[in-house]
Design an enzyme around this catalytic site. Structure first.
Site, PDB file in Angstrom:
ATOM      1  N   CYS A  96      -2.869  -5.000   1.908  1.00  0.00           N
ATOM      2  CA  CYS A  96      -2.340  -5.028   3.356  1.00  0.00           C
ATOM      3  C   CYS A  96      -3.367  -5.921   4.200  1.00  0.00           C
ATOM      4  CB  CYS A  96      -2.275  -4.004   4.150  1.00  0.00           C
ATOM      5  SG  CYS A  96      -3.724  -3.070   4.851  1.00  0.00           S
ATOM      6  N   GLU A  97      -3.023  -6.672   5.131  1.00  0.00           N
ATOM      7  CA  GLU A  97      -3.786  -7.691   5.617  1.00  0.00           C
ATOM      8  C   GLU A  97      -4.686  -6.817   6.814  1.00  0.00           C
ATOM      9  OE1 GLU A  97      -0.932 -10.661   6.797  1.00  0.00           O
ATOM     10  OE2 GLU A  97      -1.181 -10.088   9.080  1.00  0.00           O
ATOM     11  N   HIS A  98      -4.332  -5.985   7.080  1.00  0.00           N
ATOM     12  CA  HIS A  98      -5.190  -5.154   8.170  1.00  0.00           C
ATOM     13  C   HIS A  98      -6.311  -4.228   7.515  1.00  0.00           C
ATOM     14  CE1 HIS A  98      -1.022  -4.940  10.053  1.00  0.00           C
ATOM     15  NE2 HIS A  98      -1.769  -6.072  10.486  1.00  0.00           N
ATOM     16  N   HIS A  99      -6.209  -4.020   6.315  1.00  0.00           N
ATOM     17  CA  HIS A  99      -7.191  -2.961   5.817  1.00  0.00           C
ATOM     18  C   HIS A  99      -7.820  -3.716   4.362  1.00  0.00           C
ATOM     19  CE1 HIS A  99      -4.864  -0.400   8.501  1.00  0.00           C
ATOM     20  NE2 HIS A  99      -6.201   0.033   8.800  1.00  0.00           N
ATOM     21  N   GLN A 137       4.229  -5.881   4.819  1.00  0.00           N
ATOM     22  CA  GLN A 137       5.372  -5.846   3.966  1.00  0.00           C
ATOM     23  C   GLN A 137       6.405  -6.827   4.608  1.00  0.00           C
ATOM     24  OE1 GLN A 137       5.981  -1.903   2.400  1.00  0.00           O
ATOM     25  NE2 GLN A 137       8.199  -2.414   2.590  1.00  0.00           N
ATOM     26  N   HIS A 165       1.681   2.342   1.173  1.00  0.00           N
ATOM     27  CA  HIS A 165       0.636   1.555   1.786  1.00  0.00           C
ATOM     28  C   HIS A 165      -0.566   2.519   1.539  1.00  0.00           C
ATOM     29  CE1 HIS A 165       2.745  -1.707   3.733  1.00  0.00           C
ATOM     30  NE2 HIS A 165       3.682  -0.930   3.333  1.00  0.00           N
ATOM     31  N   CYS A 167      -3.502   2.286   2.697  1.00  0.00           N
ATOM     32  CA  CYS A 167      -4.401   2.462   4.077  1.00  0.00           C
ATOM     33  C   CYS A 167      -3.718   3.424   4.764  1.00  0.00           C
ATOM     34  CB  CYS A 167      -4.223   0.907   4.872  1.00  0.00           C
ATOM     35  SG  CYS A 167      -2.421   0.494   5.285  1.00  0.00           S
TER      36      CYS A 167
HETATM   37 ZN    ZN Z   1      -3.366  -1.534   6.220  1.00  0.00          ZN
END
Ligand code: ZN
Length: 216
Positions: A96-99, A137, A165, A167
């Site tokens: 994931c590009e956030h975590h 996603q 996910h 995260c």
């Molecule tokens: Zn994430």
């Protein structure tokens, strides 16, 4: 190894900021180890930065490839086949590009060919290229559908992704067992409920997804 990699990376030189050196990347890992509260110079962690940087080369190798170019070279004529093609349960691992935490799941692809089809391994490869990038996603699902639509120009494309996910399961809300489902329906899969249901039945998700989800 460095040299080969740098040559490959040059293709992407127009996009984004300059790539850091391997040493800079390893230093960044050392910083994160210190941020976690450990000592990067202790025995067990001494080779970790170089291992992590090599792992990144594998996990994020999708930036080296343009799946549109790849599919353009590999499609075949249908030979008159005009039924829906479904490939289900294509396993993928992404981040994931956030975590930068793993996203692990399966992609199901359907399309109704007009003149062109691609081999099973090519579809799996298409998923892999997009998965091996920092992702969300929803975007990955849409990118796979758009790529197939642009290259094969079929009557329609359907893509459904199911994934967990990490995260979400290992931190934050800590919800193990939650699966996220995203879909993108184009052409006949968006416009004709019957064709969409045929695809959803084939992947065992009939009734779960309606026509409006993920379209547009
Ligand atoms: Zn994430």
């Amino acid at each position: 190894m460095d040299k080969v990699l740098n040559t490959k990376r040059l293709r992407g030189k127009s996009a984004g900021p300059a790539r850091p050196s391997r040493t800079e990347a390893e230093d960044a890992v050392r910083t994160l180890i210190r941020w976690a509260g450990d000592d990067p110079s202790r025995e067990g962690l001494r080779s970790t930065p170089s291992r992590v940087v090599r792992a990144y080369e594998e996990w994020f190798s999708g930036y080296n490839d343009d799946p549109r170019e790849y599919l353009k070279r590999t499609f075949e004529e249908t030979g008159g086949y005009d039924e829906v093609v479904v490939l289900r349960d294509i396993r993928f691992e992404s981040h994931c590009e956030h975590h930068i935490a793993p996203i692990i799941g399966r992609v199901h692809i359907g399309y109704l060919p007009r003149n062109r089809v691609v081999g099973i391994s090519k579809l799996a490869r298409l998923v892999e290229v997009y998965a091996r990038r920092l992702q969300i996603q929803e975007k990955m699902t849409a990118e796979i559908a758009a790529c197939l639509d642009a290259v094969l120009k079929p009557h329609g494309v359907a893509v459904v992704t199911e994934a967990t996910h990490q995260c979400m399961t290992t931190r934050g809300v800590h919800k193990p067992g939650v699966t996220m489902v995203t879909s993108r329906m184009l052409g006949v899969f968006r416009d004709h409920a019957e064709t969409r249901q045929e695809f959803l039945s084939a992947i065992g998700m009939r009734g779960v997804i309606n026509g409006s989800s993920g379209s547009g």
